[in-house]
Design an enzyme around this catalytic site. Structure first.
Site, mmCIF file in Angstrom:
data_model
loop_
_atom_site.group_PDB
_atom_site.id
_atom_site.type_symbol
_atom_site.label_atom_id
_atom_site.label_comp_id
_atom_site.label_asym_id
_atom_site.label_seq_id
_atom_site.Cartn_x
_atom_site.Cartn_y
_atom_site.Cartn_z
ATOM 1 N N GLY A 90 0.727 -1.101 0.194
ATOM 2 C CA GLY A 90 0.039 -0.249 0.400
ATOM 3 C C GLY A 90 0.864 1.473 0.141
ATOM 4 N N GLY A 112 2.011 5.284 1.660
ATOM 5 C CA GLY A 112 2.709 5.924 3.057
ATOM 6 C C GLY A 112 0.700 6.948 3.256
ATOM 7 N N GLY A 118 0.382 3.319 5.031
ATOM 8 C CA GLY A 118 2.193 3.640 6.145
ATOM 9 C C GLY A 118 1.693 3.988 7.445
ATOM 10 N N GLU A 170 16.599 6.688 9.392
ATOM 11 C CA GLU A 170 17.124 6.834 8.062
ATOM 12 C C GLU A 170 16.617 7.377 7.042
ATOM 13 O OE1 GLU A 170 19.670 6.614 4.698
ATOM 14 O OE2 GLU A 170 19.195 4.244 5.279
#
Length: 525
Positions: free
Chosen positions: A248, A250, A254, A293
């Site tokens: 899916g 974001g 997410g 990150e």
């Protein structure tokens, strides 16, 4: 890392096609023929509770799917579900149900399963490389390198957990203290589209190794190899629910995943703006582990001594590789090149000649990942034209429409005469675009390198041993490479400074992410 470019999605029924034949596509010709014969009617499904299944959404939008296109041709490859929040919670509950048992398995058991995952990936190395190349746009040679790194991720952590150490201390003869670690819980593992398999397995391998369970979400732009991983986990004997893979975008999938109070930690690699959104979504959940990150606009510093005849070829090669490997779609790429003034003209000329000869579209340079990302890069190059930057190689590509796109190709571009305050110089373009700027002194070089909101990586090219340490220790970057690039031992800390993220992963640093530590105090009498 500039990797959150959106992809269009439409309200349409996902085709409930069987995709077992994907596993027969172990050559590029077979995979290409398979895509053509299905005409985009390949549907990917979630992997939840040890099985492939379509998400059961109560939402009215349950039929919405995302279209995924092949970067090299622009044609539709497949559709995937835009998993809705209620189905996301189903996957999280599956991981939570599996956690009590998995967290108590012995290290030897977890090690054996991870080793088997590594072996199965090795057996299917070419198949994964082919689909990674097709799905992401990278060259097949580059894809093979990244599959090898994914194999290494599981191999490395399968042995790391067998040799862990802890610390014990005496307190003035009064008490013995020792550190005890336990798995932190259920994690959301979210990876970007630029190195899909490698970066997803970089998260899954330590998460499972340290006894956690997970719900992983690959980028909606590149979900194919994540989908195939489910079969590997089944064959390797990973217990149901230990690793779940949902597909899916974001905004919908997410966000629901990271915000859930049932998630104990988040390991995310992607764009800085998305990282900020994750911090906001989880700010009230103080105990949630976060490893982010994020973006990079990394400097390459070229000192005059590195252009001496004995090392000249290496300098040009390393600078070019750091700029254009994987079409510049690596968070660690050195896209800001600063060159000592006395060798500036020579470097620009030889660098341009080398890149023109070695980085050829369709051969050693792939297509960029999506039409949306193509448009992003195109807008920066149009800005460079408007601002009268000098193009030594490349140009602003034409605008494309999805229906007419024959692939998302951006040729390697080398720019000089770019203003210090230009968005071309400041922003993470995340493509095959590099700027070259002169400097006069070592102090100026350090100042230019550090003049960025980002601090992920830096490349230092010099033969002066004292300068290697002096400058290397001043660069505001989590990773500094000297006369090399992208060389990394998996135990070293990986992560950035400033807006390039928070936390470190790799070896014992991954252990810090995926475990909680308590200190026990035992009386010494």
């Amino acid at each position: 890392m500039g990797r959150e470019s959106p992809t269009p999605w439409y309200a349409r029924a996902c085709v409930a096609d069987r995709v077992d034949d994907l596993w027969t596509c172990d050559t590029l010709d077979k995979a290409t023929a398979f895509i053509k014969s299905h005409n985009g009617q390949i549907s990917l499904r979630n992997f939840v509770g040890g099985q492939y299944r379509s998400p059961r959404n109560s939402s009215a939008e349950s039929s919405q799917c995302i279209n995924s296109f092949e970067p090299k041709t622009g044609r539709l490859i497949c559709t995937l579900p835009c998993t809705q929040p209620d189905a996301v919670e189903d996957a999280i509950r599956s991981a939570r149900s599996a956690f009590p048992t998995w967290s108590k398995t012995t290290r030897a058991e977890r090690s054996a399963i991870l080793r088997r995952v590594s072996e199965l990936l090795q057996e299917h190395r070419e198949l994964f490389a082919i689909w990674e190349s097709i799905d992401q746009g990278k060259t097949l040679e580059r894809a093979r390198i990244e599959v090898d790194r994914a194999i290494s991720n599981f191999s490395y952590f399968s042995t790391f957990i067998l040799h862990e150490q802890t610390a014990a201390r005496m307190v003035d003869g009064v008490a013995l203290t020792y550190e005890h670690r336990s798995p932190a819980g259920v994690f959301a593992l979210i990876s970007p589209w630029n190195m899909p398999l490698y970066l997803l397995t970089w998260k899954i391998a330590p998460c499972l190794a340290f006894g956690c369970t997970a719900v992983a979400k690959p980028s909606e732009v590149t979900s194919m190899t994540a989908f195939l991983l489910g079969e590997i986990f089944q064959k390797a004997g990973v217990p149901p629910g230990v690793i779940n893979i949902i597909l899916g975008d974001g905004v919908t999938t997410g966000a629901a995943l990271v915000a859930s109070t049932l998630i104990n930690g988040v390991s995310f690699t992607g764009g800085t703006q998305t990282g900020i959104a994750i911090r906001r979504l989880t700010a009230h959940q103080i105990g949630k582990h976060l490893s982010l990150e994020l973006g990079g606009k990394n400097p390459t510093l070229v000192f005059a001594d590195s252009m001496e005849s004995s090392v000249r070829e290496r300098t040009i090669r390393v600078a070019a590789m750091a700029a254009f490997e994987n079409q510049g779609e690596i968070c660690l790429c050195g896209s800001r090149v600063y060159v000592e003034k006395s060798v500036y003209q020579d470097f620009v000329r030889e660098f341009t000649s080398y890149v023109k000869a070695k980085y050829i579209m369709g051969q050693t340079v792939g297509a960029v990942a999506s039409l949306q990302h193509y448009d992003k890069i195109r807008r920066y190059l149009e800005l460079a034209v408007e601002q009268k930057a000098t193009f030594h190689l490349g140009s602003a590509p034409p605008a494309l429409a999805q229906k007419e796109a024959q692939g998302y190709w951006v040729e390697p571009t080398i720019l000089t005469d770019v203003a210090k305050d230009s968005a071309v110089q400041i922003d993470e373009i995340f493509g095959p675009v590099v700027t070259i700027t002169p400097f006069e002194t070592e102090e100026e070089a350090v100042q230019l390198a550090n003049d960025s909101e980002y601090g992920l990586a830096a490349i230092l090219l010099t033969t002066n041993g004292a300068r290697m340490r002096r400058v290397g220790e001043q660069l505001e970057a989590g990773l500094v490479w000297i006369n090399c690039w992208l060389v990394r031992e998996l135990g070293t800390p990986f992560g950035g400074m400033k807006n390039s993220g928070t936390g470190r992963e790799g070896g014992e640093h991954s252990r810090d992410v995926f475990t909680v530590v308590r200190t026990l105090h035992l009386p010494a009498f």
